[in-house]
Design a protein around this motif. Structure first.
Motif, PDB file in Angstrom:
ATOM      1  N   ARG A  74      19.559  51.797  -7.837  1.00 37.19           N
ATOM      2  CA  ARG A  74      19.015  51.577  -9.185  1.00 37.19           C
ATOM      3  C   ARG A  74      17.499  51.570  -9.088  1.00 37.19           C
ATOM      4  N   SER A  75      16.859  51.736 -10.223  1.00 46.72           N
ATOM      5  CA  SER A  75      15.401  51.615 -10.263  1.00 46.72           C
ATOM      6  C   SER A  75      15.010  50.147 -10.362  1.00 46.72           C
ATOM      7  N   GLU A  79      17.097  47.250 -12.377  1.00 50.97           N
ATOM      8  CA  GLU A  79      17.512  46.029 -11.671  1.00 50.97           C
ATOM      9  C   GLU A  79      16.961  44.780 -12.351  1.00 50.97           C
ATOM     10  N   VAL A  80      15.735  44.854 -12.857  1.00 52.08           N
ATOM     11  CA  VAL A  80      15.162  43.722 -13.601  1.00 52.08           C
ATOM     12  C   VAL A  80      16.004  43.464 -14.849  1.00 52.08           C
ATOM     13  N   LEU A  86      22.165  38.906 -16.410  1.00 53.43           N
ATOM     14  CA  LEU A  86      23.032  37.971 -15.691  1.00 53.43           C
ATOM     15  C   LEU A  86      22.560  36.522 -15.814  1.00 53.43           C
ATOM     16  N   GLY A  87      21.327  36.310 -16.321  1.00 51.21           N
ATOM     17  CA  GLY A  87      20.858  34.940 -16.504  1.00 51.21           C
ATOM     18  C   GLY A  87      19.474  34.629 -16.000  1.00 51.21           C
ATOM     19  N   ALA A  88      18.789  35.590 -15.393  1.00 47.62           N
ATOM     20  CA  ALA A  88      17.409  35.372 -14.933  1.00 47.62           C
ATOM     21  C   ALA A  88      16.454  35.474 -16.111  1.00 47.62           C
ATOM     22  N   GLY A  99       3.513  53.077 -12.857  1.00 44.33           N
ATOM     23  CA  GLY A  99       4.823  52.865 -12.256  1.00 44.33           C
ATOM     24  C   GLY A  99       4.828  51.936 -11.052  1.00 44.33           C
ATOM     25  N   ARG A 100       3.664  51.549 -10.591  1.00 42.45           N
ATOM     26  CA  ARG A 100       3.600  50.639  -9.444  1.00 42.45           C
ATOM     27  C   ARG A 100       3.894  49.215  -9.876  1.00 42.45           C
ATOM     28  N   GLY A 101       3.960  48.310  -8.913  1.00 39.27           N
ATOM     29  CA  GLY A 101       4.097  46.899  -9.214  1.00 39.27           C
ATOM     30  C   GLY A 101       5.504  46.355  -9.035  1.00 39.27           C
ATOM     31  N   TRP A 102       5.650  45.102  -9.374  1.00 38.43           N
ATOM     32  CA  TRP A 102       6.885  44.348  -9.209  1.00 38.43           C
ATOM     33  C   TRP A 102       7.015  43.356 -10.348  1.00 38.43           C
ATOM     34  N   VAL A 103       8.165  42.700 -10.402  1.00 37.04           N
ATOM     35  CA  VAL A 103       8.412  41.682 -11.422  1.00 37.04           C
ATOM     36  C   VAL A 103       8.873  40.407 -10.718  1.00 37.04           C
TER      37      VAL A 103
END
Length: 124
Positions: A74-75, A79-80, A86-88, A99-103
């Motif tokens: 998955r991308s 995934e985020v 699911l509850g996050a 397109g860079r970075g994270w969560v």
């Protein structure tokens, strides 16, 4: 030494283990049941399992250690979205226009974790 488990303090071990089991696809140990004070989700070898242990106090400060996850199949953004469904909850969004970075997210009990870009996204 061998890295056996990553232990996460929590109020409801079984409920939190269910969340992480759904997110990772790793099974909850066959010996664990709702109400247990310790619940393990079993990671595929050679990864350490995630062990959830009941503590009396709720989380009150930022974690000193957290897990950075890299999606497979998955991308990052997919995934985020799945983690949130699911509850996050999203804590800090470090994605950039290129397109860079994270969560950084919080699991249902407020523990921080990050979702980074997949290998496919990094290769672009």
């Amino acid at each position: 030494m061998r890295f056996r488990h990553l232990t996460i303090d929590c109020v409801e071990p079984y409920a939190l283990a269910v969340y992480w089991s759904q997110l990772t696809g790793w099974p909850i140990s066959e010996v664990d049941v709702p109400g247990d004070s310790e619940v393990l989700i079993e990671a595929p070898a050679p990864l350490p399992g995630l062990l959830f242990i009941r503590v009396p106090e709720a989380k009150s400060v930022k974690n000193r250690v957290h897990i950075d996850w890299q999606p497979t199949g998955r991308s990052r953004d997919d995934e985020v979205e799945r983690a949130v469904s699911l509850g996050a909850s999203i804590h800090e969004d470090h994605r950039s226009a290129d397109g860079r970075g994270w969560v950084t997210l919080h699991d249902p009990e407020g523990n921080e974790f990050c979702i980074e870009r997949s290998e496919t996204e990094l290769a672009r």
